[in-house]
Write a protein that holds these residues in place. Sequence first.
Motif, PDB file in Angstrom:
ATOM      1  N   SER A 197       1.060  -0.958   0.254  1.00 25.79           N
ATOM      2  CA  SER A 197      -0.044  -0.022  -0.222  1.00 25.79           C
ATOM      3  C   SER A 197       0.725   1.333  -0.390  1.00 25.79           C
ATOM      4  O   SER A 197       0.485   2.409  -0.797  1.00 25.79           O
ATOM      5  CB  SER A 197      -1.082  -0.218   1.078  1.00 25.79           C
ATOM      6  N   LEU A 198       1.856   1.231   0.845  1.00 23.68           N
ATOM      7  CA  LEU A 198       2.502   2.633   0.998  1.00 23.68           C
ATOM      8  C   LEU A 198       3.109   2.807  -0.598  1.00 23.68           C
ATOM      9  O   LEU A 198       3.695   3.998  -0.544  1.00 23.68           O
ATOM     10  CB  LEU A 198       3.613   2.308   1.766  1.00 23.68           C
ATOM     11  N   ARG A 199       3.940   1.509  -1.351  1.00 25.16           N
ATOM     12  CA  ARG A 199       4.518   1.656  -2.536  1.00 25.16           C
ATOM     13  C   ARG A 199       3.208   2.633  -3.551  1.00 25.16           C
ATOM     14  O   ARG A 199       4.005   2.959  -4.333  1.00 25.16           O
ATOM     15  CB  ARG A 199       5.260   0.651  -2.413  1.00 25.16           C
ATOM     16  N   GLU A 200       2.848   2.152  -3.011  1.00 29.20           N
ATOM     17  CA  GLU A 200       1.260   2.782  -4.382  1.00 29.20           C
ATOM     18  C   GLU A 200       0.995   4.150  -4.125  1.00 29.20           C
ATOM     19  O   GLU A 200       0.311   4.069  -5.349  1.00 29.20           O
ATOM     20  CB  GLU A 200       0.287   1.638  -4.378  1.00 29.20           C
ATOM     21  N   LEU A 201       1.555   4.256  -2.855  1.00 31.95           N
ATOM     22  CA  LEU A 201       0.660   5.640  -2.238  1.00 31.95           C
ATOM     23  C   LEU A 201       1.224   6.554  -3.194  1.00 31.95           C
ATOM     24  O   LEU A 201       2.558   6.755  -3.518  1.00 31.95           O
ATOM     25  CB  LEU A 201       0.381   6.279  -1.146  1.00 31.95           C
ATOM     26  N   PRO A 202       0.446   7.589  -3.923  1.00 29.94           N
ATOM     27  CA  PRO A 202       1.624   9.389  -4.193  1.00 29.94           C
ATOM     28  C   PRO A 202       2.845   9.377  -3.006  1.00 29.94           C
ATOM     29  O   PRO A 202       2.636   9.478  -1.381  1.00 29.94           O
ATOM     30  CB  PRO A 202       1.213  10.615  -4.343  1.00 29.94           C
ATOM     31  N   GLU A 203       3.976  10.161  -3.111  1.00 33.45           N
ATOM     32  CA  GLU A 203       5.327  10.555  -2.313  1.00 33.45           C
ATOM     33  C   GLU A 203       5.196  10.743  -1.038  1.00 33.45           C
ATOM     34  O   GLU A 203       5.279  11.171  -0.430  1.00 33.45           O
ATOM     35  CB  GLU A 203       6.163  10.492  -3.522  1.00 33.45           C
ATOM     36  N   ASP A 204       3.905  12.004  -1.475  1.00 34.68           N
ATOM     37  CA  ASP A 204       4.212  12.829  -0.547  1.00 34.68           C
ATOM     38  C   ASP A 204       2.919  12.055   0.561  1.00 34.68           C
ATOM     39  O   ASP A 204       3.564  12.330   1.960  1.00 34.68           O
ATOM     40  CB  ASP A 204       3.402  14.056  -1.187  1.00 34.68           C
ATOM     41  N   ASP A 205       2.126  11.639  -0.068  1.00 33.40           N
ATOM     42  CA  ASP A 205       0.931  11.443   0.832  1.00 33.40           C
ATOM     43  C   ASP A 205       2.077   9.313   1.578  1.00 33.40           C
ATOM     44  O   ASP A 205       1.041   9.729   2.969  1.00 33.40           O
ATOM     45  CB  ASP A 205      -0.195  10.603   0.247  1.00 33.40           C
ATOM     46  N   ALA A 206       2.074   8.780   1.081  1.00 31.81           N
ATOM     47  CA  ALA A 206       3.412   7.877   2.165  1.00 31.81           C
ATOM     48  C   ALA A 206       4.035   8.801   2.649  1.00 31.81           C
ATOM     49  O   ALA A 206       3.951   7.806   4.050  1.00 31.81           O
ATOM     50  CB  ALA A 206       3.677   7.496   0.914  1.00 31.81           C
ATOM     51  N   ASN A 208       4.164  11.339   4.334  1.00 33.94           N
ATOM     52  CA  ASN A 208       2.846  12.315   5.652  1.00 33.94           C
ATOM     53  C   ASN A 208       1.911  10.549   6.560  1.00 33.94           C
ATOM     54  O   ASN A 208       1.845  10.974   7.304  1.00 33.94           O
ATOM     55  CB  ASN A 208       1.687  12.901   5.091  1.00 33.94           C
ATOM     56  N   ARG A 209       1.272   9.972   5.741  1.00 33.46           N
ATOM     57  CA  ARG A 209       1.412   8.755   6.570  1.00 33.46           C
ATOM     58  C   ARG A 209       2.366   7.963   7.374  1.00 33.46           C
ATOM     59  O   ARG A 209       1.776   7.818   8.586  1.00 33.46           O
ATOM     60  CB  ARG A 209       1.135   7.989   5.776  1.00 33.46           C
ATOM     61  N   LEU A 210       3.748   8.500   7.344  1.00 33.93           N
ATOM     62  CA  LEU A 210       4.571   6.942   8.150  1.00 33.93           C
ATOM     63  C   LEU A 210       4.611   8.227   9.151  1.00 33.93           C
ATOM     64  O   LEU A 210       5.319   8.557  10.379  1.00 33.93           O
ATOM     65  CB  LEU A 210       5.884   6.999   7.126  1.00 33.93           C
ATOM     66  N   ARG A 211       5.156  10.015   9.073  1.00 34.19           N
ATOM     67  CA  ARG A 211       5.163  10.743   9.812  1.00 34.19           C
ATOM     68  C   ARG A 211       4.543  11.007  10.945  1.00 34.19           C
ATOM     69  O   ARG A 211       4.618  11.839  12.235  1.00 34.19           O
ATOM     70  CB  ARG A 211       5.492  11.702   9.194  1.00 34.19           C
ATOM     71  N   ALA A 212       2.953  10.655  10.506  1.00 32.82           N
ATOM     72  CA  ALA A 212       2.184  10.555  11.650  1.00 32.82           C
ATOM     73  C   ALA A 212       2.257   9.276  12.472  1.00 32.82           C
ATOM     74  O   ALA A 212       2.089   9.928  13.464  1.00 32.82           O
ATOM     75  CB  ALA A 212       0.555  10.336  11.018  1.00 32.82           C
ATOM     76  N   ILE A 213       3.416   8.762  12.288  1.00 33.26           N
ATOM     77  CA  ILE A 213       3.898   7.725  13.286  1.00 33.26           C
ATOM     78  C   ILE A 213       4.433   8.649  14.516  1.00 33.26           C
ATOM     79  O   ILE A 213       5.716   8.218  13.941  1.00 33.26           O
ATOM     80  CB  ILE A 213       4.268   6.412  12.987  1.00 33.26           C
TER      81      ILE A 213
END
Length: 280
Positions: A197-206, A208-213
């Motif tokens: 899923s992370l690989r398929e996301l747009p770069e900025d979205d991926a 942001n998802r990770l930095r929210a952890i």
Amino acid sequence: MSNYETTHRVSGPWSLRTCRRFWEEFAPFTLPSTSDDGLRTTFLSEHDWTPVDAVVTQDTDRARITVTGTGDLHAATDQVTRFLSLDIDATAWPHVGDRDPVIAAAQRALPGFRPCGFHSAYEAAAWAVLSQRTRVPTAAKLRRSLITEHGSNGAFPAPRTIHKAVTTGRLTLPARKPEFLAAVAEAALDGVLDSRSLRELPEDDARNRLRAITGLGPFAADLILVRGTNATDILPRTEPRLLAEIERRYGIERSLDDLATGWRPFRSWAAIHLRALSAA
């Protein structure tokens, strides 16, 4: 315990021997050298969090993959092709070298090298926590202790195991590492760290998802995307050694984005090749 064996066609340049040589020296989990041409590793399936043994051998453009475990072995096989970048069509990768002589030199020095790193985004995130403000040899020792004390059959501990060890006080690590590891474990259980899923996301979205952890910053996000999901076209922006290598190899002042334009759609691969050269 069951076995599953399949043959996977690899598109584009590939040398298992080159990849294995690089992975044997990969600091987070040094692989034991073997006398044959195969690659052997034990990993945690991110599909069902069960340990899996894998053996990969090469026959020209074919990868023979054998996995052994108790879970979904088809999903485990897909994970093997992902963490070894065997699922990438790299027929256009040599063209990057045609456009950039520095990358061409890296391709010649590492013939058939495909980036390989962590078994999953979850393991990459855990390494980001363990190595934060910590020397690599010390972080690697912490990782080995986690596997010995909490893992199963030599695989990294499952997220639920890590989370329970933290909440019950059985996991002793420096500073806020237990808290951050628990956050990583929760994210993995919630599907936030799913590699595909992370690989398929747009770069900025991926990112942001990770930095929210909790506990993961910009450097960790780059590490997870490039070395945990094996995305092909993520440009690492916070890796000091890479930036130093670029300055040394190119000897010119250009913005990173401008320089990397010619690396598309393999910016991750180009960056890892340069980092591999710097370690050689």
